[in-house]
Design an enzyme around this catalytic site. Structure first.
Site, mmCIF file in Angstrom:
data_model
loop_
_atom_site.group_PDB
_atom_site.id
_atom_site.type_symbol
_atom_site.label_atom_id
_atom_site.label_comp_id
_atom_site.label_asym_id
_atom_site.label_seq_id
_atom_site.Cartn_x
_atom_site.Cartn_y
_atom_site.Cartn_z
ATOM 1 N N HIS A 12 -4.113 25.098 67.183
ATOM 2 C CA HIS A 12 -5.456 24.566 66.954
ATOM 3 C C HIS A 12 -6.553 25.614 67.222
ATOM 4 O O HIS A 12 -7.657 25.256 67.634
ATOM 5 C CB HIS A 12 -5.671 23.286 67.801
ATOM 6 C CG HIS A 12 -5.600 23.501 69.287
ATOM 7 N ND1 HIS A 12 -5.042 22.595 70.157
ATOM 8 C CD2 HIS A 12 -6.040 24.528 70.068
ATOM 9 C CE1 HIS A 12 -5.145 23.042 71.387
ATOM 10 N NE2 HIS A 12 -5.757 24.211 71.367
ATOM 11 N N HIS A 59 -10.859 20.637 75.683
ATOM 12 C CA HIS A 59 -11.245 21.953 76.210
ATOM 13 C C HIS A 59 -12.638 21.904 76.834
ATOM 14 O O HIS A 59 -13.499 22.724 76.508
ATOM 15 C CB HIS A 59 -11.232 23.005 75.113
ATOM 16 C CG HIS A 59 -9.899 23.246 74.469
ATOM 17 N ND1 HIS A 59 -9.277 22.353 73.640
ATOM 18 C CD2 HIS A 59 -9.059 24.321 74.536
ATOM 19 C CE1 HIS A 59 -8.122 22.859 73.205
ATOM 20 N NE2 HIS A 59 -7.976 24.042 73.736
ATOM 21 N N HIS A 192 0.049 31.999 73.989
ATOM 22 C CA HIS A 192 -1.194 32.754 74.016
ATOM 23 C C HIS A 192 -1.791 32.774 75.411
ATOM 24 O O HIS A 192 -1.549 31.884 76.217
ATOM 25 C CB HIS A 192 -2.224 32.272 72.992
ATOM 26 C CG HIS A 192 -2.755 30.882 73.117
ATOM 27 N ND1 HIS A 192 -1.985 29.753 73.075
ATOM 28 C CD2 HIS A 192 -4.043 30.415 73.235
ATOM 29 C CE1 HIS A 192 -2.753 28.670 73.152
ATOM 30 N NE2 HIS A 192 -4.008 29.035 73.266
ATOM 31 N N GLU A 239 -0.117 24.849 76.371
ATOM 32 C CA GLU A 239 -0.431 23.777 75.410
ATOM 33 C C GLU A 239 0.815 23.262 74.692
ATOM 34 O O GLU A 239 0.782 22.202 74.067
ATOM 35 C CB GLU A 239 -1.470 24.265 74.390
ATOM 36 C CG GLU A 239 -2.839 24.462 75.012
ATOM 37 C CD GLU A 239 -3.867 25.068 74.056
ATOM 38 O OE1 GLU A 239 -5.062 25.002 74.370
ATOM 39 O OE2 GLU A 239 -3.474 25.627 73.000
HETATM 40 C C1 DHB Z 1 -7.768 30.311 70.989
HETATM 41 C C2 DHB Z 1 -6.661 29.465 71.041
HETATM 42 C C3 DHB Z 1 -6.789 28.158 71.547
HETATM 43 O O1 DHB Z 1 -5.758 27.281 71.652
HETATM 44 C C4 DHB Z 1 -8.032 27.707 71.985
HETATM 45 O O2 DHB Z 1 -8.130 26.430 72.420
HETATM 46 C C5 DHB Z 1 -9.125 28.553 71.964
HETATM 47 C C6 DHB Z 1 -8.997 29.867 71.467
HETATM 48 C C7 DHB Z 1 -7.658 31.694 70.410
HETATM 49 O O3 DHB Z 1 -6.541 32.200 70.167
HETATM 50 O O4 DHB Z 1 -8.699 32.302 70.165
HETATM 51 FE FE FE Z 2 -6.403 25.465 72.925
#
Ligand code: DHB
Ligand code: FE
Length: 279
Positions: A12, A59, A192, A239
């Site tokens: 997302h 978030h 990530h 996540e």
């Molecule tokens: C990014 C990924 C995410 O899941 C998020 O909530 C905000 C930013 C990203 O990779 O930039």
């Molecule tokens: Fe996220």
């Protein structure tokens, strides 16, 4: 009786919203990501869900660090998309289903979960972008039930707890008396990390393990502690808990319909997984 027709897990990343608004689907950077979606759209058009139960994490839009529910279930007649600060286009609003939401909340409490019930709720990029990817023209009459899981502020719920949450939601859907086709979705991840010394961290090997286990044996993912998930998937890669929770709701014979994996989109290993649930 309501039945779960299947599952979609997808990333997302906020910048996807801007890429959609600027029509960058054919751009070299974005194409390998967006090319995953026509196949998924073809499948959702075939199964025609009446309802989407979407597991995601908020978030900082509804819940900031001062008040952070572990599990929150939307029970509103309508959910408006809002931007918590990325400068994203607004994708409108979504039709809710308060009766089904309360039925799910009652089952969760029966099963000894303690969710926060939200009769007013706005939804952020983690809700709106995945739906925009699957329904570019909007979700129309399809109704939604948002289920927010805290993947932001520790202590986080364990993978085992999230799978059980999904199983409880699955029981609630199975005991809904009217006929409904329900799609479950989990958004976020995969690996990530947005900040700290490991910013930019991605773990393809672990993502592949997660995707394979999500298809065939989600219980295998419940052996990881939250600390191990942070270590293996990154601070925001946790996540994947949303994907695990959604997978818990499936109880039939599972057929993998489609998957896509592309590194990176922004800072994230972008993944898409479509599963059909044959009851
Ligand atoms: C990014 C990924 C995410 O899941 C998020 O909530 C905000 C930013 C990203 O990779 O930039
Ligand atoms: Fe996220």
């Amino acid at each position: 009786m309501a039945q779960i027709v299947g599952y979609v897990g997808t990333s997302h990343v906020p910048s996807i919203g801007n890429a959609i608004a600027r029509n960058l689907q054919e751009d070299a950077y974005w194409k390998p990501f967006f090319d995953g979606f026509p196949e998924a759209r073809k499948w959702v058009d075939k199964v025609r869900p009446d309802v989407i139960v979407l597991f995601y994490n908020d978030h900082g839009l509804n819940f900031f660090l001062d008040k952070m529910p572990t599990f929150a279930v939307g029970a509103a007649p309508r959910y408006a998309n809002a931007d918590e600060g990325w400068g994203l286009p607004n994708f409108g609003s979504y039709r809710g289903y308060p009766e089904l939401s309360w039925h799910i909340i009652e089952q969760l409490v029966e099963d000894e979960f303690d969710p926060v019930s939200c009769q007013e709720m706005v939804v952020d990029h983690a809700f709106a972008i995945p739906l925009k990817l699957l329904w570019p023209e909007g979700t129309g009459d399809i109704r939604v039930v948002p289920i927010a899981i805290n993947t932001v502020q520790h202590p986080l719920p364990s993978a085992r707890r999230c799978l059980k949450l999904g199983q409880s939601v699955g029981r609630a859907i199975a005991s809904w008396p009217e006929h409904l086709n329900v799609l479950v979705m989990g958004t976020g991840g995969l690996s990530h990390q947005l900040d700290g010394q490991r910013a930019g961290f991605i773990n393809r090997t672990f993502d592949e393990i997660c995707l394979n286990k999500l298809v065939a044996e989600p219980e295998a993912l419940t052996g990881y502690t939250t600390t191990e998930l942070v270590d293996l998937a990154g601070t925001q890669g946790v996540e994947v808990l949303n994907w695990i929770a959604a997978r818990g709701a499936l109880d039939g014979h599972i057929r993998e319909v489609h998957r896509n994996y592309h590194v990176p989109i922004s800072n994230t290993a972008a993944a898409l997984l479509v599963l059909e649930n044959q009851v």
